[in-house]
Scaffold this active site. Structure first.
Site, PDB file in Angstrom:
ATOM      1  N   MET A   1      54.090  32.394  41.924  1.00 13.62           N
ATOM      2  CA  MET A   1      54.989  32.976  40.918  1.00 13.62           C
ATOM      3  C   MET A   1      55.334  34.437  41.191  1.00 13.62           C
ATOM      4  SD  MET A   1      55.481  30.367  39.233  1.00 13.62           S
ATOM      5  CE  MET A   1      54.688  28.790  38.976  1.00 13.62           C
TER       6      MET A   1
ATOM      7  N   HIS B   1      57.483  37.333  42.718  1.00  6.15           N
ATOM      8  CA  HIS B   1      58.871  37.516  43.139  1.00  6.15           C
ATOM      9  C   HIS B   1      58.941  38.192  44.510  1.00  6.15           C
ATOM     10  CE1 HIS B   1      59.388  37.093  38.790  1.00  6.15           C
ATOM     11  NE2 HIS B   1      60.599  36.654  39.073  1.00  6.15           N
TER      12      HIS B   1
ATOM     13  N   ASP C   1      37.353  38.630  60.650  1.00  5.99           N
ATOM     14  CA  ASP C   1      37.719  37.750  61.756  1.00  5.99           C
ATOM     15  C   ASP C   1      37.413  38.376  63.113  1.00  5.99           C
ATOM     16  OD1 ASP C   1      39.056  35.480  63.081  1.00  5.99           O
ATOM     17  OD2 ASP C   1      40.585  36.979  63.575  1.00  5.99           O
TER      18      ASP C   1
END
Length: 158
Positions: A74, A76, A127
């Site tokens: 949701m 934008h 990572d």
């Protein structure tokens, strides 16, 4: 307060921001990654085989801010004026604190972009160094400050 991302039938919707005023909006988020001394020293001494860890985390954080609306349903899509990332070395605790400041002129805020930037920056560090320390912890990802928009300014309690 009613949830704005649900329609009359209780189904998800993206809020219409068309009538909102365009204003300057700034968000600052932060988070921390803690690790063992061997991993911390490898980062500080540029001894990680995958490359420059902190610089890569900064680039990843910038990229993440730009991609936020593609991952948060949701959220934008908005044009960002700038993303500034700072990583503080915390030698005593073998940790790094990452700050992301995101700025725009838009009809909606950039809190999610700042939080996404911090999260992906920290995950990038994980990572790149997991070969040395798989027990690293990411913690305290939070919104520190936001300004602009209808809801006004917010500052996290210290």
């Amino acid at each position: 307060m009613p949830l704005t991302h649900l329609n009359e039938e209780n189904q998800p919707k993206m809020v219409d921001i068309g009538d909102k005023e365009t204003t300057e909006r700034i968000a600052l988020a932060s988070g921390r990654i803690s690790m063992n001394k061997e991993a911390y020293d490898a980062i500080i001494n540029h001894g990680v085989k995958k490359g420059p860890v902190l610089q890569t985390a900064i680039i990843a954080g910038i990229m993440a801010a730009k991609k936020t609306s593609e991952l948060i349903p949701m959220c934008h899509p908005i044009m960002l004026n700038g993303v500034d990332i700072d990583i503080l070395e915390e030698k005593e605790t073998c940790s790094f604190k990452l700050y992301a400041r995101v700025k725009t002129q838009a009809k909606t805020g950039v809190e999610m972009e700042a939080l996404m930037s911090v999260s992906i920056g920290l995950l990038t560090i994980y990572d790149m160094v997991k070969v040395i320390d798989k027990s690293m912890t990411i913690s305290g990802v939070m919104l520190e400050h936001k300004s602009g928009g209808k809801s006004g300014d917010y500052n996290a309690k210290k």
